[in-house]
Design a protein around this motif. Structure first.
Motif, PDB file in Angstrom:
ATOM      1  N   UNK A 128       0.852  -1.175   0.000  1.00 47.91           N
ATOM      2  CA  UNK A 128       0.000   0.000   0.000  1.00 47.91           C
ATOM      3  C   UNK A 128       0.890   1.227   0.000  1.00 47.91           C
ATOM      4  N   UNK A 129       0.714   2.076  -0.987  1.00 49.21           N
ATOM      5  CA  UNK A 129       1.523   3.281  -1.122  1.00 49.21           C
ATOM      6  C   UNK A 129       0.662   4.499  -0.823  1.00 49.21           C
ATOM      7  N   UNK A 130       1.214   5.434  -0.073  1.00 42.02           N
ATOM      8  CA  UNK A 130       0.439   6.614   0.312  1.00 42.02           C
ATOM      9  C   UNK A 130       1.125   7.885  -0.164  1.00 42.02           C
ATOM     10  N   UNK A 135      -4.167   6.881  -1.314  1.00 44.75           N
ATOM     11  CA  UNK A 135      -3.584   5.598  -0.960  1.00 44.75           C
ATOM     12  C   UNK A 135      -3.799   4.631  -2.113  1.00 44.75           C
ATOM     13  N   UNK A 136      -2.722   3.965  -2.537  1.00 46.51           N
ATOM     14  CA  UNK A 136      -2.779   3.011  -3.648  1.00 46.51           C
ATOM     15  C   UNK A 136      -2.508   1.604  -3.111  1.00 46.51           C
ATOM     16  N   UNK A 137      -3.435   0.690  -3.311  1.00 47.70           N
ATOM     17  CA  UNK A 137      -3.251  -0.710  -2.937  1.00 47.70           C
ATOM     18  C   UNK A 137      -2.944  -1.480  -4.213  1.00 47.70           C
ATOM     19  N   UNK A 138      -1.684  -1.920  -4.358  1.00 43.56           N
ATOM     20  CA  UNK A 138      -1.273  -2.554  -5.608  1.00 43.56           C
ATOM     21  C   UNK A 138      -1.838  -3.963  -5.765  1.00 43.56           C
ATOM     22  N   UNK A 139      -2.225  -4.600  -4.673  1.00 43.14           N
ATOM     23  CA  UNK A 139      -2.786  -5.955  -4.782  1.00 43.14           C
ATOM     24  C   UNK A 139      -4.188  -5.926  -5.371  1.00 43.14           C
ATOM     25  N   UNK A 140      -4.989  -4.945  -4.953  1.00 44.59           N
ATOM     26  CA  UNK A 140      -6.387  -4.871  -5.411  1.00 44.59           C
ATOM     27  C   UNK A 140      -6.600  -3.802  -6.479  1.00 44.59           C
ATOM     28  N   UNK A 146      -8.966  10.092   1.154  1.00 45.31           N
ATOM     29  CA  UNK A 146      -9.657  10.556   2.365  1.00 45.31           C
ATOM     30  C   UNK A 146     -10.757   9.590   2.775  1.00 45.31           C
ATOM     31  N   UNK A 147     -10.428   8.289   2.738  1.00 44.02           N
ATOM     32  CA  UNK A 147     -11.356   7.267   3.201  1.00 44.02           C
ATOM     33  C   UNK A 147     -12.373   6.797   2.184  1.00 44.02           C
ATOM     34  N   UNK A 156      -6.308   2.927 -15.665  1.00 43.08           N
ATOM     35  CA  UNK A 156      -6.347   4.201 -14.949  1.00 43.08           C
ATOM     36  C   UNK A 156      -5.540   4.105 -13.655  1.00 43.08           C
ATOM     37  N   UNK A 157      -5.636   2.966 -12.976  1.00 41.16           N
ATOM     38  CA  UNK A 157      -4.838   2.758 -11.761  1.00 41.16           C
ATOM     39  C   UNK A 157      -3.343   2.792 -12.104  1.00 41.16           C
ATOM     40  N   UNK A 158      -2.957   2.052 -13.144  1.00 41.72           N
ATOM     41  CA  UNK A 158      -1.544   1.992 -13.531  1.00 41.72           C
ATOM     42  C   UNK A 158      -1.015   3.378 -13.910  1.00 41.72           C
ATOM     43  N   UNK A 159      -1.822   4.133 -14.645  1.00 40.43           N
ATOM     44  CA  UNK A 159      -1.408   5.470 -15.067  1.00 40.43           C
ATOM     45  C   UNK A 159      -1.291   6.409 -13.872  1.00 40.43           C
TER      46      UNK A 159
END
Length: 228
Positions: A128-130, A135-140, A146-147, A156-159
């Protein structure tokens, strides 16, 4: 992770150690080159943060020692613009990355995270990167701000993660295509632009939120963190 810091500016070195502790790392402030070499000999270092303005021979020797250690320790250089020649020499000797002083501590933490992930992929799987509110969860492949979860596609996540990992750096269109769409050499230009627009909109990457995601003329895109 165990990170050794060696810089001629004691105040900066202490501030870097504070940033590293806040990110969950174990910093060690090295007083001189022999202290760095001693840590390398005992295998007590996972990454080295090094002042590129030290004596050129010292920088080159430390970079060489770190990169040729059993675990090929990554080296992040901190360089004043006046030390450009020393920086070039150290990069040629095998340094992993660099930052220009004055150091922005958010960017420092980000660069170190990228280097550690690259050097120790098995230890960072599904991490998990913040980045401030994000916050980015690379597994999911999930982004939370902000919650609240932001619904994004895999691309889009990868970009978005690529942009945050290179915060403050212009990225060429070619590099973005190769990283987010590997093997798709015929990718239409509008596809990249559309994804950038969606990431900007979904994540709220606008000046009023402290970020600017903008095109770099005839080159690519850059995500900047603004002072609020």
């Amino acid at each position: 992770m165990r990170i050794t810091v060696m810089d001629q500016d004691p105040g900066l070195a202490e501030a870097i150690c504070t940033t590293l502790r806040a990110a969950g790392h174990l910093p060690y402030l090295a007083a001189d080159a022999p202290a760095v070499l001693e840590q390398l000999r005992h295998g007590e270092m996972d990454l080295l943060v090094l002042d590129a303005a030290l004596h050129p021979a010292t920088v080159k020797d430390l970079v060489h020692a770190a990169r040729h250690s059993p675990h090929a320790i990554p080296v992040l250089l901190l360089s004043p613009r006046a030390a450009e020649n020393e920086l070039t020499s150290a990069l040629e000797a095998g340094a992993s990355d660099y930052l220009i002083k004055p150091v922005r501590h958010g960017e420092l933490a980000l660069r170190i995270q990228v280097l550690l992930r690259r050097a120790y992929p098995d230890q960072h799987a599904g991490e998990s990167l913040r980045f401030n509110a994000y916050s980015f969860d690379t597994a999911s492949s999930r982004i939370v701000r902000e919650g609240k979860t932001i619904e994004v596609t895999q691309k889009e996540f990868d970009l978005a993660l690529l942009l945050f990992r290179h915060l403050g750096r212009p990225l060429s269109r070619a590099y973005i295509r190769e990283t987010v769409w590997p093997g798709e050499s015929e990718l239409p230009s509008r596809t990249l632009d559309t994804h950038v627009s969606r990431v900007r909109s979904k994540l709220g990457l606008r000046p009023e939120n402290g970020y600017r995601l903008a095109p770099v003329y005839s080159f690519g895109y850059q995500l900047e963190q603004l002072s609020m």
